[in-house]
Design a protein around this motif. Structure first.
Motif, PDB file in Angstrom:
ATOM      1  N   LYS A  62       0.855  -1.183   0.000  1.00 15.39           N
ATOM      2  CA  LYS A  62       0.000   0.000   0.000  1.00 15.39           C
ATOM      3  C   LYS A  62       0.891   1.232   0.000  1.00 15.39           C
ATOM      4  O   LYS A  62       1.608   1.504   0.948  1.00 15.39           O
ATOM      5  CB  LYS A  62      -0.897  -0.038   1.240  1.00 15.39           C
ATOM      6  CG  LYS A  62      -1.902   1.054   1.301  1.00 15.39           C
ATOM      7  CD  LYS A  62      -3.032   0.773   0.344  1.00 15.39           C
ATOM      8  CE  LYS A  62      -4.114   1.831   0.601  1.00 15.39           C
ATOM      9  NZ  LYS A  62      -5.107   1.829  -0.405  1.00 15.39           N
ATOM     10  N   LEU A  63       0.866   1.990  -1.117  1.00 13.06           N
ATOM     11  CA  LEU A  63       1.653   3.211  -1.225  1.00 13.06           C
ATOM     12  C   LEU A  63       0.807   4.405  -0.829  1.00 13.06           C
ATOM     13  O   LEU A  63      -0.396   4.440  -1.103  1.00 13.06           O
ATOM     14  CB  LEU A  63       2.142   3.398  -2.664  1.00 13.06           C
ATOM     15  CG  LEU A  63       3.129   2.373  -3.192  1.00 13.06           C
ATOM     16  CD1 LEU A  63       3.437   2.649  -4.650  1.00 13.06           C
ATOM     17  CD2 LEU A  63       4.398   2.394  -2.382  1.00 13.06           C
ATOM     18  N   PRO A  64       1.442   5.394  -0.247  1.00 12.45           N
ATOM     19  CA  PRO A  64       0.697   6.631   0.053  1.00 12.45           C
ATOM     20  C   PRO A  64       0.253   7.297  -1.255  1.00 12.45           C
ATOM     21  O   PRO A  64       0.944   7.202  -2.273  1.00 12.45           O
ATOM     22  CB  PRO A  64       1.710   7.506   0.789  1.00 12.45           C
ATOM     23  CG  PRO A  64       2.870   6.643   1.097  1.00 12.45           C
ATOM     24  CD  PRO A  64       2.796   5.435   0.249  1.00 12.45           C
ATOM     25  N   PRO A  65      -0.891   7.973  -1.253  1.00  5.38           N
ATOM     26  CA  PRO A  65      -1.396   8.583  -2.494  1.00  5.38           C
ATOM     27  C   PRO A  65      -0.426   9.602  -3.102  1.00  5.38           C
ATOM     28  O   PRO A  65      -0.338   9.720  -4.320  1.00  5.38           O
ATOM     29  CB  PRO A  65      -2.694   9.259  -2.072  1.00  5.38           C
ATOM     30  CG  PRO A  65      -3.052   8.689  -0.749  1.00  5.38           C
ATOM     31  CD  PRO A  65      -1.823   8.122  -0.156  1.00  5.38           C
ATOM     32  N   GLU A  66       0.322  10.339  -2.271  1.00  4.81           N
ATOM     33  CA  GLU A  66       1.268  11.325  -2.792  1.00  4.81           C
ATOM     34  C   GLU A  66       2.390  10.641  -3.578  1.00  4.81           C
ATOM     35  O   GLU A  66       2.785  11.082  -4.652  1.00  4.81           O
ATOM     36  CB  GLU A  66       1.879  12.164  -1.656  1.00  4.81           C
ATOM     37  CG  GLU A  66       0.890  12.993  -0.883  1.00  4.81           C
ATOM     38  CD  GLU A  66       0.231  12.204   0.246  1.00  4.81           C
ATOM     39  OE1 GLU A  66       0.749  11.118   0.610  1.00  4.81           O
ATOM     40  OE2 GLU A  66      -0.806  12.659   0.739  1.00  4.81           O
ATOM     41  N   LEU A  67       2.907   9.553  -3.027  1.00  2.59           N
ATOM     42  CA  LEU A  67       3.972   8.827  -3.701  1.00  2.59           C
ATOM     43  C   LEU A  67       3.461   8.186  -4.988  1.00  2.59           C
ATOM     44  O   LEU A  67       4.138   8.218  -6.025  1.00  2.59           O
ATOM     45  CB  LEU A  67       4.548   7.753  -2.768  1.00  2.59           C
ATOM     46  CG  LEU A  67       5.704   6.916  -3.316  1.00  2.59           C
ATOM     47  CD1 LEU A  67       6.887   7.803  -3.667  1.00  2.59           C
ATOM     48  CD2 LEU A  67       6.098   5.852  -2.330  1.00  2.59           C
ATOM     49  N   SER A  69       1.002   9.240  -6.885  1.00  7.55           N
ATOM     50  CA  SER A  69       0.801  10.276  -7.904  1.00  7.55           C
ATOM     51  C   SER A  69       2.146  10.778  -8.445  1.00  7.55           C
ATOM     52  O   SER A  69       2.269  11.068  -9.635  1.00  7.55           O
ATOM     53  CB  SER A  69      -0.027  11.434  -7.336  1.00  7.55           C
ATOM     54  OG  SER A  69       0.667  12.045  -6.270  1.00  7.55           O
TER      55      SER A  69
END
Length: 121
Positions: A62-67, A69
């Motif tokens: 699970k990647l953070p949304p900022e990373l 994008s």
């Protein structure tokens, strides 16, 4: 030396030479076979085993949304630059404009444009 003796000598040399070639080819084949058997990769670990310290590739990360994008923007930017590489904006010279720079091309052009006349006529 008679003709028959010469023919037999030539035949003996031919058979010896061809035999030597085939023997050396067989030795090279055997050598390559041995080297291939010695160069095999080690046996793999069972599917369930994972080396310590390495993440399991089957797990979803699970990647953070900022990373996520940022990665997406980087991929799209890279693809756009690759598409532009053949465009005139990326070229340092117009195609065909520096053909005179190559000595090989100039020599070939000279030979093609000069008519051939045999010497002495």
């Amino acid at each position: 030396m008679t003709l028959a003796e010469r023919l037999m000598t030539g035949l003996n040399i031919t058979v010896l030479g061809m035999g030597l070639v085939f023997v050396l080819l067989a030795l090279l084949w055997a050598l390559l076979t041995v080297m291939l058997r010695l160069d095999r990769q080690p046996a793999r670990e069972p599917r369930g085993a994972v080396a310590p310290g390495r993440p399991d590739a089957r797990k979803l990360v699970k990647l953070p949304p900022e990373l996520l994008s940022a990665i997406t923007v980087a991929v799209f930017t890279h693809q756009a630059m690759l598409r532009k590489q053949a465009a005139p904006a990326m070229r340092s010279h117009w195609p065909g404009s520096i053909l005179f720079a190559s000595r090989w091309v100039a020599a070939g052009r000279h030979q093609q444009t000069q008519s051939w006349n045999p010497r002495g006529r």
